[in-house]
Design a protein around this motif. Structure first.
Motif, PDB file in Angstrom:
ATOM      1  N   ASP A   1     141.519  26.256  35.221  1.00 17.58           N
ATOM      2  CA  ASP A   1     141.498  27.105  34.026  1.00 17.58           C
ATOM      3  C   ASP A   1     141.878  26.349  32.758  1.00 17.58           C
ATOM      4  N   GLU A   2     142.040  25.027  32.857  1.00 14.42           N
ATOM      5  CA  GLU A   2     142.406  24.216  31.693  1.00 14.42           C
ATOM      6  C   GLU A   2     141.277  24.242  30.664  1.00 14.42           C
ATOM      7  N   THR A   3     141.616  24.496  29.397  1.00 13.98           N
ATOM      8  CA  THR A   3     140.602  24.529  28.337  1.00 13.98           C
ATOM      9  C   THR A   3     140.728  23.372  27.359  1.00 13.98           C
ATOM     10  N   ASN A   4     141.867  22.689  27.354  1.00 16.50           N
ATOM     11  CA  ASN A   4     142.048  21.569  26.444  1.00 16.50           C
ATOM     12  C   ASN A   4     141.251  20.359  26.913  1.00 16.50           C
ATOM     13  N   VAL A   5     140.888  19.506  25.962  1.00 17.82           N
ATOM     14  CA  VAL A   5     140.150  18.291  26.299  1.00 17.82           C
ATOM     15  C   VAL A   5     141.045  17.313  27.039  1.00 17.82           C
ATOM     16  N   ARG A   6     140.473  16.608  28.004  1.00 21.22           N
ATOM     17  CA  ARG A   6     141.187  15.592  28.763  1.00 21.22           C
ATOM     18  C   ARG A   6     140.393  14.292  28.761  1.00 21.22           C
ATOM     19  N   VAL A   7     141.100  13.175  28.884  1.00 22.03           N
ATOM     20  CA  VAL A   7     140.482  11.847  28.905  1.00 22.03           C
ATOM     21  C   VAL A   7     140.404  11.354  30.347  1.00 22.03           C
ATOM     22  N   LEU A   8     139.176  11.044  30.795  1.00 22.28           N
ATOM     23  CA  LEU A   8     138.980  10.383  32.086  1.00 22.28           C
ATOM     24  C   LEU A   8     138.969   8.882  31.823  1.00 22.28           C
ATOM     25  N   ASN A   9     140.014   8.209  32.230  1.00 26.06           N
ATOM     26  CA  ASN A   9     140.190   6.797  31.890  1.00 26.06           C
ATOM     27  C   ASN A   9     139.737   5.907  33.044  1.00 26.06           C
TER      28      ASN A   9
ATOM     29  N   GLY B   1     138.153  18.420  18.033  1.00 26.29           N
ATOM     30  CA  GLY B   1     138.997  19.045  17.030  1.00 26.29           C
ATOM     31  C   GLY B   1     140.417  19.226  17.522  1.00 26.29           C
ATOM     32  N   GLU B   2     141.340  19.178  16.617  1.00 36.37           N
ATOM     33  CA  GLU B   2     142.757  19.233  16.982  1.00 36.37           C
ATOM     34  C   GLU B   2     143.105  20.498  17.757  1.00 36.37           C
ATOM     35  N   ALA B   3     142.535  21.641  17.370  1.00 38.63           N
ATOM     36  CA  ALA B   3     142.907  22.905  18.000  1.00 38.63           C
ATOM     37  C   ALA B   3     142.547  22.914  19.485  1.00 38.63           C
ATOM     38  N   THR B   4     141.386  22.369  19.820  1.00 38.20           N
ATOM     39  CA  THR B   4     140.965  22.339  21.219  1.00 38.20           C
ATOM     40  C   THR B   4     141.643  21.202  21.968  1.00 38.20           C
ATOM     41  N   ALA B   5     141.822  20.087  21.270  1.00 33.50           N
ATOM     42  CA  ALA B   5     142.289  18.884  21.951  1.00 33.50           C
ATOM     43  C   ALA B   5     143.758  18.945  22.331  1.00 33.50           C
ATOM     44  N   LEU B   6     144.581  19.474  21.432  1.00 32.31           N
ATOM     45  CA  LEU B   6     146.018  19.334  21.607  1.00 32.31           C
ATOM     46  C   LEU B   6     146.631  20.434  22.458  1.00 32.31           C
ATOM     47  N   LYS B   7     147.622  20.067  23.195  1.00 30.34           N
ATOM     48  CA  LYS B   7     148.446  21.038  23.886  1.00 30.34           C
ATOM     49  C   LYS B   7     149.878  20.522  23.855  1.00 30.34           C
ATOM     50  N   LYS B   8     150.807  21.353  24.179  1.00 31.40           N
ATOM     51  CA  LYS B   8     152.207  20.945  24.186  1.00 31.40           C
ATOM     52  C   LYS B   8     152.426  19.885  25.247  1.00 31.40           C
ATOM     53  N   SER B   9     153.069  18.797  24.872  1.00 27.47           N
ATOM     54  CA  SER B   9     153.319  17.704  25.817  1.00 27.47           C
ATOM     55  C   SER B   9     154.291  18.163  26.894  1.00 27.47           C
ATOM     56  N   THR B  10     153.939  17.852  28.171  1.00 27.69           N
ATOM     57  CA  THR B  10     154.807  18.236  29.284  1.00 27.69           C
ATOM     58  C   THR B  10     155.556  17.059  29.872  1.00 27.69           C
ATOM     59  N   SER B  11     155.278  15.866  29.355  1.00 30.40           N
ATOM     60  CA  SER B  11     156.008  14.692  29.830  1.00 30.40           C
ATOM     61  C   SER B  11     156.133  13.705  28.693  1.00 30.40           C
ATOM     62  N   LYS B  12     157.022  12.752  28.858  1.00 27.21           N
ATOM     63  CA  LYS B  12     157.257  11.767  27.816  1.00 27.21           C
ATOM     64  C   LYS B  12     156.005  10.948  27.549  1.00 27.21           C
ATOM     65  N   GLN B  13     155.661  10.786  26.278  1.00 27.04           N
ATOM     66  CA  GLN B  13     154.503   9.969  25.926  1.00 27.04           C
ATOM     67  C   GLN B  13     154.743   8.522  26.330  1.00 27.04           C
ATOM     68  N   SER B  14     153.686   7.888  26.876  1.00 26.20           N
ATOM     69  CA  SER B  14     153.793   6.476  27.269  1.00 26.20           C
ATOM     70  C   SER B  14     153.713   5.606  26.020  1.00 26.20           C
ATOM     71  N   GLU B  15     154.836   5.045  25.613  1.00 27.97           N
ATOM     72  CA  GLU B  15     154.883   4.255  24.396  1.00 27.97           C
ATOM     73  C   GLU B  15     155.043   2.774  24.679  1.00 27.97           C
ATOM     74  N   PHE B  16     155.091   2.399  25.940  1.00 28.47           N
ATOM     75  CA  PHE B  16     155.436   1.039  26.302  1.00 28.47           C
ATOM     76  C   PHE B  16     154.188   0.241  26.624  1.00 28.47           C
ATOM     77  N   VAL B  17     154.167  -1.016  26.263  1.00 32.58           N
ATOM     78  CA  VAL B  17     152.935  -1.786  26.333  1.00 32.58           C
ATOM     79  C   VAL B  17     152.978  -2.933  27.330  1.00 32.58           C
TER      80      VAL B  17
END
Length: 409
Positions: free
Chosen positions: A215-223, A376-392
C-alpha cells in the motif's frame, strides 16, 4: 560390446565448447586433443567463458550461488572521522553500518550506528599519526579474521553494550533498506539462489518486502549500482514483480540434446499480473558497474513497467553463461546465451542508457534528487523512520552520497 572410453578433462571441455559456446568458429583453429585446459580457455576471445579447476570449484560454486559469509559475526562497519563525531565519542571512529538478519550480531541485538569502542580488549581509538583511521580499520579487521570469539564494547545512545559473539557462517541479505532524505532506498547487491532467505534467495527477499509494503504510495529508489548480476532465475522473476503484462526478456542460446546434437533455442518470458510491485512509484538507479542480470532487470522494468532509469550507462553485458561440472569435477562456465530487452533491443557492449543522467558519477544523492524531481516533493517525501546514511567510508561498497542530478541524454 566395447565401452566408450572416458574423455580427458581437456577433451570434455573442448566438446562442451564445441556444442554450446556462442562463438563456435573460434574453436576451428584449436587442437581438439590438447592437454592444458586452462590454455584452451585462454585461447578464446570471450572473457566470461572460463574454467575453474577441481581444487577451486566448490568454493566458486558457493560464491556464485549463495551470499554466505564464512566465519563472520554478520555486520558491516564504517569509519567516521569527522570532528563532531570524534569530540563526542572519545576519538573512536568505527561504527556499525548494517546488522545482518539471523546472524550472531542480530541475535545479540547490536544496534545499527553503534560506536565500536573496544574489541577483545583492544582500544579502537584514533591515532594522532593516522587521522584517516586506517589503522583502526586494520586492527579491527585483523582481530575479526584471526579470532573465533569477538568481545565488543559498543556505545549507543549513551548506553554501553558489552557482548561476546562467536563467529559462524552467515547468509547475508542481498536487499537492504535505507531512508535517505525521506526517501526509501532499496539496494539490490546481487541475484543469488540462497541468501538470508534460504529457500527463495534474492527473489524471495524482494517479494517479501513488496508484499509487506503493497500500500506504499511514496516514490522509492531501486538501487542497482555496483550490482554485478547473478542468476537469471532470480532477476527475471523479480522484474515480473513490477511488470503487469507483456514480455520481460528474450533469450537465445545454444544447447545439446541427449544424443549430443547441438541446436539453437529461443524463449521469451512474459509477465503475469497481480504482484505487489505493480503500479507503484519507483525510480531505478544504475552505474557502470551494474552488469549482466542487473541489466536484464533494469531493461525489463524500464521498458515493461515504465520505471525511470537514473544514473550512468550500465556495463553492457547482454550475454550469459551456463555452468557444467566436468569429468574431473572442475567447472566449465561457458557463454551460450544472448539477451534482448522487452522491446527486442540488444544492450551488449552498449549498456542500458539512463533516462536521466547523473552529473559525474551515479550516487545515492543523485537517485534521491531524481526521485523528488520526477515525482514532486509531495509524492516523494515521507517521514524518515531511520537515521539517514551520512557516512561515506564503508567496509563494502564505498558509496559516496555526493553528486548532482541533471535531466538526461
Amino acid at each position: 560390446m566395447e565401452s566408450t572410453p572416458t574423455p580427458s578433462e581437456y577433451q570434455y571441455n573442448y566438446w562442451l565448447l564445441k556444442k554450446t559456446y556462442l562463438y563456435e568458429s573460434e574453436l576451428d583453429t584449436i587442437d581438439a586433443d590438447g592437454d592444458k585446459v586452462e590454455g584452451l580457455y585462454k585461447a578464446l576471445s570471450d572473457p566470461y567463458t572460463r574454467y575453474v579447476p577441481p581444487s577451486k570449484s566448490e568454493q566458486a560454486s558457493i560464491s556464485m550461488n549463495t551470499s554466505i559469509v564464512q566465519g563472520d559475526v554478520g555486520m558491516e562497519y564504517f569509519l567516521d572521522t569527522s570532528t563532531a563525531t570524534l569530540s563526542t565519542n572519545g576519538n573512536h571512529p568505527l561504527f556499525i553500518y548494517r546488522v545482518y538478519e539471523k546472524s550472531p550480531a542480530a541475535e545479540a541485538d547490536l544496534p545499527r550506528y553503534g560506536n565500536i569502542i573496544e574489541v577483545n580488549g583492544v582500544d579502537l581509538a584514533l591515532s594522532p599519526t593516522d587521522p584517516s583511521g586506517y589503522s583502526v580499520y586494520a586492527t579491527y579487521d585483523s582481530i575479526l579474521t584471526y579470532n573465533k570469539e569477538i568481545a565488543y564494547t559498543i556505545i549507543f545512545a549513551q548506553d554501553t553494550i558489552r557482548d561476546t559473539l562467536v563467529k559462524t557462517d552467515v547468509y547475508a541479505p542481498t536487499i537492504f533498506l535505507d531512508t535517505v532524505s525521506g526517501i526509501t532506498v532499496i539496494s539490490i547487491t546481487g541475484f543469488k539462489q540462497t541468501t538470508v532467505n534460504r529457500t527463495e534467495g534474492t527473489y524471495g527477499e524482494m517479494k517479501a518486502y513488496l508484499d509487506s509494503t503493497k500500500d506504499e504510495t511514496n516514490v522509492r529508489v531501486l538501487n542497482l549500482m555496483n550490482n554485478p548480476g547473478g542468476h537469471v532465475n532470480h532477476c527475471i522473476p523479480m522484474a515480473d514483480l513490477f511488470i503487469s503484462s507483456g514480455p520481460i526478456s528474450t533469450r537465445t542460446w545454444r544447447a545439446f540434446d541427449g544424443a549430443g546434437t547441438s541446436s539453437w533455442h529461443s524463449k521469451t518470458v512474459y509477465a503475469k499480473a497481480g504482484d505487489s510491485g505493480e503500479n507503484n512509484n519507483f525510480v531505478l538507479l544504475v552505474n557502470g558497474n551494474s552488469a549482466s542480470c542487473a541489466e536484464i532487470f533494469a531493461a525489463a522494468v524500464s521498458e515493461g513497467a515504465d520505471i525511470p532509469v537514473i544514473g550512468t550507462t550500465t556495463y553492457g553485458k547482454g550475454i550469459g553463461q551456463t555452468t557444467w561440472t566436468t569429468v574431473d569435477n572442475g567447472m566449465a562456465i561457458i557463454t551460450n546465451l544472448e539477451f534482448l530487452t522487452p522491446k527486442g533491443n540488444s544492450y551488449h557492449k552498449k549498456g542500458v542508457v539512463p533516462d536521466y543522467a547523473c552529473e559525474g558519477k551515479a550516487t545515492i544523492a543523485c537517485g534521491v534528487s531524481g526521485a523528488k524531481y520526477l515525482y514532486g516533493e509531495a509524492t516523494a517525501l515521507k517521514k524518515s523512520t531511520s537515521k539517514q546514511s551520512e557516512f561515506v567510508t564503508l567496509k563494502r561498497g564505498g558509496n559516496s552520497f555526493g553528486g548532482a542530478f541533471i535531466e538526461g541524454k
